[in-house]
Design a protein around this motif. Structure first.
Motif: not given
Lengths: 724, 79
Positions: A26-27, A39-54, A56-62, A66-69
């Protein structure tokens, strides 16, 4: 189902209904696929946990990134890989280490880009097998599940579609976005929406089985660019239809005649890949659609309405012209106008003005109100002779379009019969059409489309009934010596069988053949002709000559020994002058088959669908008239008979203008024998029986000529299962 | 130029482009998978290396280089 298929079914549960999703790669950059997926998963109001793996980034979209899965402490159900293709395998390896078994690989840059991509794709498959992972993609748009309990939009589609009961599976990602846009405009919702891209691991076959069991889905749509395993697709579609009653609709693009040009036999030249696909889809019960609009016309009818239990329709209209148009279209599509019962006529007469037409089509007259439509619908819906209702409206000055639309919706809820609507026009009827769409009433701008869809839906209903009685039974019991004949010929390096060998092969399978013998001199020919009986037929036997007639290698109607001797000399002399270098084995002599109707039976082995059987009007002009039908082997008796009935030649064979009917049973029997021969011997590449002479009913039919072409020894395909 | 020196300069460029602390960059790290470079940053890395070493690299081949140690070997060919 194979083990791999079972694994896919298990893993597909978490692809569609995960409780946690890692977006791997993710970026934060807007306008990129990795960003849009998150963005699609967030805006679709997914009923579960969203875990970006990226990295060099500590947070994405708040959200914490994670660096690695493998750094994620919680269990992860689904991994969505959006990294570039060069490192997608590293992400998949880590998914395996993390225990993720369900993955979507969005990234492009695999098989579709050439050799390097093929290697990368294989790398993904190797990793998937190592960890029992199942993945959709690569090179895909992603997956959408509209189920309110899940609400997963793991795709880069612009937005989440409305919930519905149509499952859509597509090989093309770009088409998916167009379909979503079209569907939104028409108020069509989806249960599951899948772009499966290169289908390296999970294929359309796995997805069909998944949707077969999916409670949210009642119609399945397929868009295919290539059919890699046609037999598996046919089996899956049959299972879906038989076990769940869900219709399967498909668009298969690429309607070219590739592969037919280089064929050796009549059958080979007639059977292009699209003809075979068409036949296979029909046989499996798949409804093939020509374009997206037709697909959704049919899909909405089958998803929203019950399947018609008869082809008798009632037409209700507020204008005579459109009523006539609808009648014409219905008749053209093989539908009938229902004859109303006396009770219905009485109700209509009571409810409608004197000027109205109470026969079918029911003309409510231009000033028809919603009440008038209501009365007419109530009367015809209750009539047992009516299998479905067409409601037609034209926007006249006094027509309350919206009220009538609401009335149609109300009536549809009350009766277990299909109702389709055609509000003709564009601007004035738009709001009424919207009301129909919101209430899931199939709507068609033209009565022609409405009739076509009703006819398709009715045929599907009949198919559901017929599926129960379509078993395939072997017609040739036990083992034959056919394999030995073929192996010997292949061992001698032959590319096709000599006629006497081909006749032996057919005899092993119980075909009606008249055996002959090979004469090696004129005297020999005289003796053998007397032995087989007059009139006799003499044909050159040479491995260097395939088309015997072209070189004067055939003499028919030989009535005496003397004529047989002369015929022998004539054949040898003609062949020597036409093909001086030909090695001649002799002249094959058989009893000449009596006159009858000439038909062709053939077989071609298709790389995707396996052995395909052809039937048609035979003789020299088979390629000109193209009065032919195809089916994929094996053939049930019903399917074999249908092949014959669906040719134009059927009228000739069934008897017409004083001509006696021909032996249809003999043809059906021969088709089933050919089907079994084809399945039993993958060494046969192509085969023509042309002509098969069909005698009058009860007198049988006879193979007059046969050509059997052999596969290259190195390319002999595997045996196909007898049953599909 | 010694490999160690090339590596030090390479890591400096990477740190500058990706905003990652030099101490966090390992010689086996993949620019995309471990360090999070996107396609634009990959181009910036190539440009950064060319400037830092005053060389002109084959861009297509340079973009195929995926890890820090591979970048060091690749750049060494031009020195």
């Amino acid at each position: 189902m194979a083990d791999q298929t079972e694994l896919h079914q298990k893993n597909l549960e978490k692809i569609f209904s995960p409780q946690s999703v890692a977006i791997i790669g993710a970026n934060k950059k807007k306008g990129t696929v990795p960003f849009d997926i998150l963005h699609g998963i967030l805006m679709g109001e997914f009923n579960g946990l969203i875990l970006p793996v990226s990295p060099g980034k500590t947070h994405i979209a708040g959200i914490k990134a994670y660096k690695y899965v493998t750094d994620i402490e919680d269990p992860v159900d689904l991994g969505v890989i959006v990294f570039p293709s060069t490192v997608a395998h590293m992400a998949l390896e880590q998914c395996g280490q993390k225990g993720i078994r369900s993955v979507i690989i969005i990234s492009a840059g695999f098989r579709e880009v050439g050799e390097k991509g093929v290697t990368r794709e294989q790398q993904l498959l190797d990793i998937a097998r190592k960890y029992d992972i199942s993945f959709i993609g690569p090179n895909c748009l992603g997956v959408i599940n509209t189920d309110p309990k899940v609400r997963l939009n793991a795709s880069f589609a612009r937005k989440m579609p409305a919930a519905g009961h149509i499952g859509f599976l597509s090989q093309s990602g770009a088409l998916c976005t167009a379909v979503l846009d079209y569907a939104e405009a028409k108020g069509i919702g989806f249960s599951k929406f899948v772009s499966f891209g290169n289908k390296a691991d999970i294929t359309e076959v796995d997805l069909l089985y998944y949707l077969m069991r999916d409670e949210q889905t009642n119609v399945i749509l397929l868009y295919l660019e290539e059919v890699s395993d046609g037999r598996a697709l046919m089996e899956a579609a049959r299972d879906v239809i038989r076990q769940s009653g869900k219709p399967v609709l498909a668009i298969k693009s690429g309607r070219t005649r590739e592969g037919a040009a280089a064929a050796a036999s009549h059958t080979g030249s007639l059977a292009g890949s699209d003809e075979i696909c068409e036949a296979a889809f029909q046989q499996a019960g798949i409804i093939r659609c020509g374009n997206i609009e037709e697909m959704f016309h049919i899909a909405t009818a089958l998803s929203y309405m019950p399947v018609p239990n008869s082809n008798r329709v009632a037409i209700i209209t507020n204008a005579g012209g459109p009523g006539v148009l609808a009648t014409d279209a219905a008749i053209k599509e093989g539908l009938e106008l229902a004859a109303f019962s006396e009770e219905t006529a009485r109700k209509l007469k009571k409810a409608l003005p004197n000027t109205a037409n109470i026969n079918n089509p029911v003309d409510l007259i231009g000033d028809a109100t919603a009440d008038r439509y209501e009365s007419a619908m109530e009367a015809v819906f209750q009539d047992e002779n009516v299998g479905g209702v067409f409601v037609i409206l034209t926007p006249q000055s006094m027509t309350d379009i919206d009220a009538i639309a609401r009335q149609v919706a109300q009536a549809a809820k009350q009766y277990d019969k299909p109702v389709y609507a055609s509000f003709m026009g564009e601007a004035s009827v738009a709001s009424g059409i919207r009301i129909l769409q919101e209430n899931q009433i199939p709507h068609y701008s033209l009565p022609e489309s409405m009739s076509h869809v009703f006819a398709v839906a009715h045929r599907f209903g009949r198919l559901l009934e017929r599926k129960k009685e379509n078993a395939v039974e072997p017609v040739v019991p036990g083992k034959t010596k056919g394999g030995a004949i073929l192996q010997q010929a292949m061992g001698e390096g032959k590319s096709y069988l000599q006629e006497y060998e081909a006749v032996q092969l057919l005899k092993e399978y119980g075909f009606p053949v008249w055996e002959g013998q090979i004469a090696v001199s004129a005297d020999d020919a005289g003796h053998l002709a007397r032995k087989v009986g007059f009139p006799a037929a003499l044909k050159i036997q040479s491995e260097d000559i395939l088309h015997k007639v072209d070189v004067g290698g055939v003499q028919l109607g030989v009535q005496t020994e003397e004529e047989a001797r002369s015929a022998y000399d004539a054949i040898i002399s003609s062949v020597r002058s036409h093909v001086p270098q030909a090695a001649i084995q002799g002249v094959y002599i058989t009893r000449q088959i009596p006159r009858g109707e000439e038909v062709i039976l053939g077989m071609k082995r298709d790389p995707s669908f396996g052995p395909v059987i052809l039937f048609g009007l035979g003789g020299t002009f088979v390629e000109v008239f193209r009065d032919i039908q195809f089916r994929v082997a094996p053939l049930s008796r019903t399917e074999a008979l249908e092949m014959v009935q669906q040719t134009k030649a059927y009228k000739l064979l069934a008897g017409t203008r004083g001509r006696p009917p021909k032996d249809l049973e003999g043809i059906v029997d021969a088709l089933q024998r050919l089907s079994q021969l084809a399945l039993g011997h993958p060494e046969i590449r192509e085969l023509d029986i042309n002509p098969l002479i069909v005698l009058d009913e009860g007198k049988g039919c006879f193979v007059a000529d046969v050509k059997v072409f052999l596969a290259e020894p190195s390319s002999t395909p595997e045996h196909h299962e007898f049953y599909i | 130029m010694e490999k160690a020196e090339i590596q030090t300069r390479v890591i400096k460029v990477i740190s500058g482009v990706l905003g990652t602390e030099e101490s966090m960059i390992g010689e086996k790290d993949n620019f995309i998978f471990d360090l999070g470079a996107d396609s634009m940053q990959s181009l910036q890395l190539v440009a950064g290396f060319e400037e830092a070493f005053d060389i002109e690299m084959d861009e297509d081949k340079a973009l195929e280089v995926q890890t820090v140690d591979a970048a060091v070997d690749f750049i060494a060919q031009y020195l």
